[in-house]
Design an enzyme around this catalytic site. Structure first.
Site, mmCIF file in Angstrom:
data_model
loop_
_atom_site.group_PDB
_atom_site.id
_atom_site.type_symbol
_atom_site.label_atom_id
_atom_site.label_comp_id
_atom_site.label_asym_id
_atom_site.label_seq_id
_atom_site.Cartn_x
_atom_site.Cartn_y
_atom_site.Cartn_z
ATOM 1 N N PHE A 146 0.861 -1.187 0.000
ATOM 2 C CA PHE A 146 0.000 0.000 0.000
ATOM 3 C C PHE A 146 0.891 1.228 0.000
ATOM 4 O O PHE A 146 1.636 1.471 0.941
ATOM 5 C CB PHE A 146 -0.964 0.051 1.194
ATOM 6 C CG PHE A 146 -1.859 1.263 1.114
ATOM 7 C CD1 PHE A 146 -3.028 1.237 0.375
ATOM 8 C CD2 PHE A 146 -1.497 2.464 1.719
ATOM 9 C CE1 PHE A 146 -3.828 2.369 0.236
ATOM 10 C CE2 PHE A 146 -2.293 3.609 1.592
ATOM 11 C CZ PHE A 146 -3.463 3.558 0.848
ATOM 12 N N ASP A 233 9.299 3.269 2.043
ATOM 13 C CA ASP A 233 8.059 3.994 2.359
ATOM 14 C C ASP A 233 7.799 3.805 3.853
ATOM 15 O O ASP A 233 7.296 2.775 4.281
ATOM 16 C CB ASP A 233 6.903 3.451 1.516
ATOM 17 C CG ASP A 233 5.580 4.166 1.835
ATOM 18 O OD1 ASP A 233 5.512 4.891 2.853
ATOM 19 O OD2 ASP A 233 4.612 3.991 1.074
ATOM 20 N N LYS A 275 2.252 11.251 7.258
ATOM 21 C CA LYS A 275 1.469 10.973 8.463
ATOM 22 C C LYS A 275 2.006 11.643 9.732
ATOM 23 O O LYS A 275 1.799 12.836 9.921
ATOM 24 C CB LYS A 275 1.311 9.454 8.627
ATOM 25 C CG LYS A 275 0.461 8.870 7.495
ATOM 26 C CD LYS A 275 -0.059 7.485 7.749
ATOM 27 C CE LYS A 275 -1.133 7.123 6.723
ATOM 28 N NZ LYS A 275 -0.793 6.047 5.817
HETATM 29 C C1 PLP Z 1 -1.017 6.127 4.343
HETATM 30 C C2 PLP Z 1 0.080 5.603 3.499
HETATM 31 C C3 PLP Z 1 0.382 6.179 2.249
HETATM 32 C C4 PLP Z 1 -0.447 7.271 1.633
HETATM 33 O O1 PLP Z 1 -0.512 8.413 2.408
HETATM 34 P P1 PLP Z 1 -1.676 9.500 2.120
HETATM 35 O O2 PLP Z 1 -1.327 10.646 3.008
HETATM 36 O O3 PLP Z 1 -2.969 8.827 2.492
HETATM 37 O O4 PLP Z 1 -1.615 9.813 0.679
HETATM 38 C C5 PLP Z 1 1.464 5.668 1.550
HETATM 39 N N1 PLP Z 1 2.199 4.656 2.040
HETATM 40 C C6 PLP Z 1 1.933 4.069 3.232
HETATM 41 C C7 PLP Z 1 2.805 2.969 3.728
HETATM 42 C C8 PLP Z 1 0.853 4.511 3.995
HETATM 43 O O5 PLP Z 1 0.560 3.908 5.147
#
Ligand code: PLP
Length: 427
Positions: A146, A233, A275
């Site tokens: 994701f 990520d 985040k």
């Molecule tokens: C939440 C998330 C995203 C996307 O972030 P948004 O601010 O919702 O665009 C990308 N990668 C990971 C691992 C995430 O948990």
């Protein structure tokens, strides 16, 4: 509650139902206030937050220091665009690159934009530095990843709901199984046009799927061997959540810049944060890298109107400071151990819960039922009734990720709530 709002939950649920797109299926609870580990609904009922807005609120709801920064900066200067400089961005860049041990930072807003930025940097590096023929650069990604919701990112998702009918999809991505270094080595060996490997150190949305301890270290070695960039990520796993500053830090708890990292630390070539970078107060994301990689982007080649705005970066700088000052990383590590030990103890005598997994305060339990079953959803409804908010991911998995400001006493209280609700579902 002091709120002057006398409307009840059903009123707000109906409004969203009537006027909103159906892109989410929220738990039926309407929240009106947050403080630390707690949330209150419009009826004034108090809950423990066990999702933390998908790990955005690591510092706790409405952290007074972060909100002070927000208020002060909001009444001073909010947005200049990058057409001009502002007096907050440079100090934020210096602070954040030092904090994470990289030479430079590119500021964006949402997580998906951070991932898109990393993809663009990687492709351009592939074409202009590695020498991949123009338009041929590939990026390896993992099954069940994701990374966000943009058209390019969903092009390499394995989730049909996220992907189907949204084509034509963006090419240039090769999927391999997660936690499979041999598959990575094989694909890099076979294809000289690979520029990067994009990976979550723990797959959060997939259900807190936690790989072998040495997966990232081995992946890094394989990437290095083939001159491929490792792109971490850490939008969900980063900033204290897993009991280390970053999930790639492994067992290192230094909370400082990366010079003091222990042997377990794996330095990615590109680090994507979002985040909790702002403590959940404002959308702030970033890509960090050293000059040799970052500088493939030259003026006019990438950007964002809001990226690096003085309000967002001021909030982010304070939010990172809070992680250090309050030793939230160490707290996540300590409480995570207690949580998993308590849940493991419960599971020994349980037939409804199969396992608990995770690191720090990013954990999940696997419910002994099918992905299509309603069991996990029903458990979350009962947890809500008992004053604890969590949400299933993938049908039969429940993620437990409270704010990192939680105390041991509060955690034990929550374990009590969780185990007593699970007890109701035992046959
Ligand atoms: C939440 C998330 C995203 C996307 O972030 P948004 O601010 O919702 O665009 C990308 N990668 C990971 C691992 C995430 O948990």
């Amino acid at each position: 509650m002091e709120s002057v709002n006398h409307k009840n939950s059903n009123y707000y649920l109906d409004l969203e139902k009537q006027h909103g797109a159906k892109d989410y299926h929220p738990l039926p609870v309407v929240l009106a206030k947050g403080e630390g580990v707690y949330l209150w609904d419009v009826e004034g009922k108090k809950y423990y937050d066990f999702l933390s807005a998908y790990s955005a609120v690591n510092q706790g709801h409405c952290h007074p220091k972060i909100i002070d920064t927000l208020k002060n900066q909001a009444s001073t200067l909010t947005l200049t665009s990058r057409a001009f400089h502002n007096n907050r961005l440079g100090e934020y860049m210096e602070y954040t690159t030092d904090y994470f041990g990289f030479e430079s930072l590119l500021p964006m807003n949402t997580g998906a934009e951070g991932v898109e930025t990393a993809i663009k940097i990687t492709r351009k590096w592939g074409h202009t530095v590695k020498g991949i023929p123009e338009g041929q650069a590939q990026i390896v990604v993992c099954d069940n990843n994701f990374h966000g919701r943009t058209t390019t990112i969903i092009s390499f998702s394995s989730d049909a709901g996220s992907k189907d009918h949204f084509g034509p999809h963006t090419g240039g991505f090769i999927n391999i199984p997660y936690n499979d270094v041999e598959a990575l080595d094989k694909v890099l060996q076979e294809n000289p046009n690979i520029a990067g490997f994009l990976v979550e150190p723990i797959q959060g949305e997939a259900g807190v799927y936690t790989p072998d301890d040495d997966f990232i270290a081995k992946a890094k070695a394989v990437c290095k061997k083939h001159n491929v960039l490792l792109i971490a990520d850490e939008i969900q796993t980063g900033i204290g959540r897993t009991g280390a500053l970053l999930a790639v830090c492994g067992n290192c708890t230094c909370e400082s810049n990366c010079e003091k990292q222990e042997a377990t630390y794996v330095r990615p070539d590109l680090l994507i944060l979002g985040k909790a970078l702002s403590g959940g107060v404002y959308p702030v994301s970033a890509v960090l890298a050293d000059r040799a990689i970052m500088d493939v982007i030259q003026p006019g080649q990438h950007g964002s109107t809001f990226g690096g705005n003085p309000l967002g970066v001021s909030v982010a700088k304070t939010a990172l400071g809070v992680i250090r000052e309050e030793k939230l990383t160490q707290n996540a590590r300590k409480l995570g151990k207690i949580f998993r030990a308590k849940m493991t103890e419960y599971i020994l005598g349980s037939s409804i819960v199969n396992l608990v997994r995770g690191r720090g305060l990013l954990n999940a339990i696997l419910i002994n039922d099918t992905e299509e079953s309603k069991t996990a959803w029903n458990i979350c409804l009962r947890l809500r009734d008992q004053g604890l908010l969590a949400k299933p991911t993938h049908g039969n998995i429940i993620r437990f990720a409270p704010p990192l400001v939680m105390t041991e006493e509060q955690l034990l209280d929550c374990v009590e709530i969780i185990t007593s609700v699970l007890q109701e579902f035992e046959p």
